[in-house]
Design a protein around this motif. Structure first.
Motif, PDB file in Angstrom:
ATOM      1  N   UNK A   1       1.047  -1.112   0.003  1.00 53.92           N
ATOM      2  CA  UNK A   1       0.111   0.049  -0.046  1.00 53.92           C
ATOM      3  C   UNK A   1       0.830   1.198   0.029  1.00 53.92           C
ATOM      4  N   UNK A   2       1.991   1.326   0.781  1.00 50.62           N
ATOM      5  CA  UNK A   2       2.787   2.406   0.870  1.00 50.62           C
ATOM      6  C   UNK A   2       3.420   2.604  -0.460  1.00 50.62           C
ATOM      7  N   UNK A   3       4.149   1.681  -0.998  1.00 50.96           N
ATOM      8  CA  UNK A   3       4.824   1.798  -2.358  1.00 50.96           C
ATOM      9  C   UNK A   3       3.943   2.320  -3.384  1.00 50.96           C
ATOM     10  N   UNK A   4       2.767   1.561  -3.615  1.00 50.84           N
ATOM     11  CA  UNK A   4       1.812   2.095  -4.700  1.00 50.84           C
ATOM     12  C   UNK A   4       1.405   3.440  -4.400  1.00 50.84           C
ATOM     13  N   UNK A   5       1.109   3.865  -3.271  1.00 49.13           N
ATOM     14  CA  UNK A   5       0.789   5.335  -3.004  1.00 49.13           C
ATOM     15  C   UNK A   5       1.893   6.361  -3.290  1.00 49.13           C
TER      16      UNK A   5
ATOM     17  N   UNK B   1       2.371   9.175  -5.999  1.00 53.68           N
ATOM     18  CA  UNK B   1       2.738  10.509  -5.533  1.00 53.68           C
ATOM     19  C   UNK B   1       1.278  11.029  -4.841  1.00 53.68           C
ATOM     20  N   UNK B   2       0.733   9.790  -3.895  1.00 52.17           N
ATOM     21  CA  UNK B   2      -0.036  10.317  -2.836  1.00 52.17           C
ATOM     22  C   UNK B   2       0.526  10.116  -1.569  1.00 52.17           C
ATOM     23  N   UNK B   3      -0.052  10.137  -0.527  1.00 53.27           N
ATOM     24  CA  UNK B   3       0.321   9.805   0.900  1.00 53.27           C
ATOM     25  C   UNK B   3       0.615   8.309   1.095  1.00 53.27           C
ATOM     26  N   UNK B   4       1.923   7.739   1.105  1.00 49.12           N
ATOM     27  CA  UNK B   4       1.885   6.362   1.637  1.00 49.12           C
ATOM     28  C   UNK B   4       1.648   6.098   3.127  1.00 49.12           C
ATOM     29  N   UNK B   5       1.703   7.208   3.809  1.00 46.84           N
ATOM     30  CA  UNK B   5       1.383   7.154   5.116  1.00 46.84           C
ATOM     31  C   UNK B   5      -0.140   6.805   5.482  1.00 46.84           C
ATOM     32  N   UNK B   6      -1.001   7.385   4.757  1.00 46.93           N
ATOM     33  CA  UNK B   6      -2.241   7.463   4.826  1.00 46.93           C
ATOM     34  C   UNK B   6      -2.859   6.096   4.144  1.00 46.93           C
ATOM     35  N   UNK B   7      -2.145   5.812   3.231  1.00 51.85           N
ATOM     36  CA  UNK B   7      -2.351   4.392   2.395  1.00 51.85           C
ATOM     37  C   UNK B   7      -2.134   3.229   3.518  1.00 51.85           C
ATOM     38  N   UNK B   8      -1.101   3.144   4.233  1.00 49.78           N
ATOM     39  CA  UNK B   8      -0.636   2.224   5.346  1.00 49.78           C
ATOM     40  C   UNK B   8      -1.844   2.383   6.277  1.00 49.78           C
ATOM     41  N   UNK B   9      -2.274   3.622   6.983  1.00 49.56           N
ATOM     42  CA  UNK B   9      -3.151   3.620   8.029  1.00 49.56           C
ATOM     43  C   UNK B   9      -4.499   2.913   7.368  1.00 49.56           C
ATOM     44  N   UNK B  10      -4.970   3.383   6.163  1.00 51.40           N
ATOM     45  CA  UNK B  10      -6.477   2.922   5.693  1.00 51.40           C
ATOM     46  C   UNK B  10      -6.052   1.350   5.171  1.00 51.40           C
ATOM     47  N   UNK B  11      -5.123   0.999   4.863  1.00 52.23           N
ATOM     48  CA  UNK B  11      -5.174  -0.613   4.618  1.00 52.23           C
ATOM     49  C   UNK B  11      -5.234  -1.293   6.084  1.00 52.23           C
TER      50      UNK B  11
END
Length: 543
Positions: A230-234, A238-248
């Motif tokens: 999730x982090x690397x895809x985000x 150029x999105x927030x990898x931090x928010x992606x990890x939390x959302x995942x």
């Protein structure tokens, strides 16, 4: 080979720090022990760990934030969502703006953008550090849930603010309009990608399990890869990898409600993730301690950056930043509480004035930790023109000092604030637990009764099934009686259950000791011993 040695030494230091923390009779939080051990290693040896900010950020943060999202109590998160959002978003923005200008005013040599970056990394709180203190201080559960929810969200908001501040420091420009549009893209894109990655991963895992069966080891490894995916895809988009990890992580928690994973998978996975969390947090705090001697060795140059000569000014700045953070948090918590009471009064709800010690404890419990350290270490080493990033060592020193001082302050003040404090019992949770146990027992009786008739149908030994089913159902009926009774009867049943549990544990311990003895003397094989001991361990964990 050197990298492997470094990793093994860091893991060994984490293990040693835990042992030292248990030996020390004083209520010292484990993170402080780890920092001290790391500082000792850095001072007494030539052991040095070169930290690449990008690798450090991508390696350590995704699993921690993913696990926070996975394990955060969702009911408490939604119940106290107003308070949590006020702390996690409103307080972070106020802290970044207020402390950014304050730090720049206090240390004019630090550029404003760098001051905002420092304010952004010290704004998130750390629930792991608070939990370490909570082991020796009776923090109310609801307060802990609020702090956990706040930390989950302010990690993301603080680190997003850090990203803007670093960009402003590197480019020398900042546009509110561009920042808002970028923030929307970072937030919405990061959340969407995290949800999609976790949803796709869990659906794929469920399909493979349904068609080909489940392997606990494979399932656990799969869960470990999700936050990084999730982090690397985000970040790639150029999105927030931090928010992606939390959302995942949050998506993963909802996917787990299907209950399709095997019990063995859940037990082993929890153990693995506990180990991962313990290891990463420990390594980060040991690394902080290991970096301190190097940071202090440059203290002379760092002080000169502040246009002073005396190194004691660094301590003054650390204290001032901590006082500023604590003051801003106290005012925000007090104002938020007053606003909540006012809203409840307007709605006609019962209003109970909160004890001032709880308000102060909520402020003191805003301890800085892992995320602050991870964030400050990601400050760039150089500007685009190749010159050193301005005041980087100073920012790292001040952030490290803020972490240590907030940990020390909380470990000293929280027990005093909460000692002897009469807090109302959370009857809602107790009633909820009783209801859950009651309905689970009733469902079990229905299922056992149905299975008993189905299995015994047409068999000559049907009475054996009836006897076995009756014994199993009687256990569940005892649980129903214990949950349904009231007054003295319930107290008597509770004490009886406690005695039965103690005797059952004593029997399980004796069983386990005898199995180990039989294995030592060669009377049974190791494989049989391990299987039987695992069964006893499961029963022990349930008792």
């Amino acid at each position: 080979m050197e990298a492997i040695t470094v990793v093994l030494l860091l893991l060994l230091a984490v293990v040693v720090s835990d042992a030292l923390g248990r030996m020390i009779p004083w209520p010292i939080p484990l993170p402080l022990v780890q920092i001290a051990l790391g500082a000792g290693i850095g001072s007494l040896s030539d052991f040095r760990v070169p930290l690449d900010p990008e690798i450090f950020f991508a390696l350590f943060l995704p699993p921690l934030l993913f696990l926070d999202g996975w394990r955060i109590p969702k009911q408490g998160l939604f119940r106290d969502h107003v308070i949590i959002l006020e702390l996690a978003l409103g307080l972070v923005v106020v802290t970044v703006l207020g402390m950014g200008f304050f730090i720049h005013w206090m240390i004019p040599a630090m550029p404003l953008a760098v001051a905002f970056a420092l304010a952004a990394v010290v704004s998130p709180t750390d629930p792991i550090a608070v939990s370490a203190i909570a082991e020796r201080a009776p923090i109310p559960k609801r307060l802990l849930h609020i702090l956990e929810g706040e930390s989950l969200l302010n990690d993301a908001s603080g680190l997003v603010c850090l990203r803007f501040a670093i960009a402003a420091a590197l480019t020398g420009t900042f546009s509110i309009q561009d920042a808002l549009s970028t923030f929307v893209w970072l937030a919405i894109g990061g959340l969407a990608i995290g949800i999609l990655v976790a949803f796709a991963a869990t659906r794929t895992k469920a399909f493979i399990t349904l068609k080909f069966g489940e392997n606990p080891g494979s399932q656990i490894l799969f869960s470990l890869l999700i936050p990084f995916g999730a982090y690397m895809a985000a970040e790639h988009l150029h999105c927030s990898g931090i928010l992606a990890a939390v959302a995942a992580g949050i998506t993963m928690s909802y996917s787990e409600l299907s209950g399709k994973a095997m019990a063995a998978t859940r037990m082993r996975r929890n153990a693995v993730w506990d180990t991962v969390q313990f290891s990463i947090n420990g390594i980060i705090f040991v690394l902080l301690g290991e970096q301190l001697p190097g940071i202090l060795s440059h203290s002379g140059d760092t002080v000169k950056e502040t246009n002073h000569q005396d190194p004691w000014w660094l301590l003054v700045y650390v204290v001032a930043i901590n006082v500023g953070l604590a003051g801003a948090r106290l005012l925000w918590v007090w104002g938020s509480l007053k606003l909540t009471l006012f809203r409840n009064a307007r709605k006609g709800k019962a209003v109970q004035e909160q004890n001032w010690r709880v308000t102060v404890a909520t402020s003191v419990a805003g301890v800085r930790g892992t995320i602050t350290l991870a964030g400050v270490l990601t400050l760039p080493l150089a500007m685009p023109d190749g010159s050193p990033f301005p005041a980087r060592d100073l920012a790292i020193f001040l952030a490290a000092g803020t972490i240590i001082l907030s940990l020390v302050g909380a470990s000293i003040l929280l027990p005093k604030l909460l000692h002897g404090l009469e807090l109302p019992e959370d009857d809602h949770h107790k009633a909820e637990e009783d209801m859950a146990r009651l309905k689970a027992a009733e469902a079990a009786i229905r299922s056992v009764e149905s299975a008993q008739h189905r299995m015994a149908e047409g068999r000559p030994d049907a009475d054996l099934y009836a006897d076995a089913g009756a014994r199993i159902m009687e256990l569940y009926r005892q649980r129903i009686r214990s949950q349904s009774s009231t007054g003295e009867e319930k107290e008597l049943i509770r004490k009886t259950n406690e005695i039965e549990q103690a005797l059952r544990l004593e029997g399980l311990r004796a069983e386990r000791a005898e199995l180990f003895r039989l294995a030592r003397e060669g009377e049974i094989g190791d494989d049989l011993m391990r299987r039987l001991v695992r069964e006893i361990d499961v029963l022990d964990a349930q008792a």
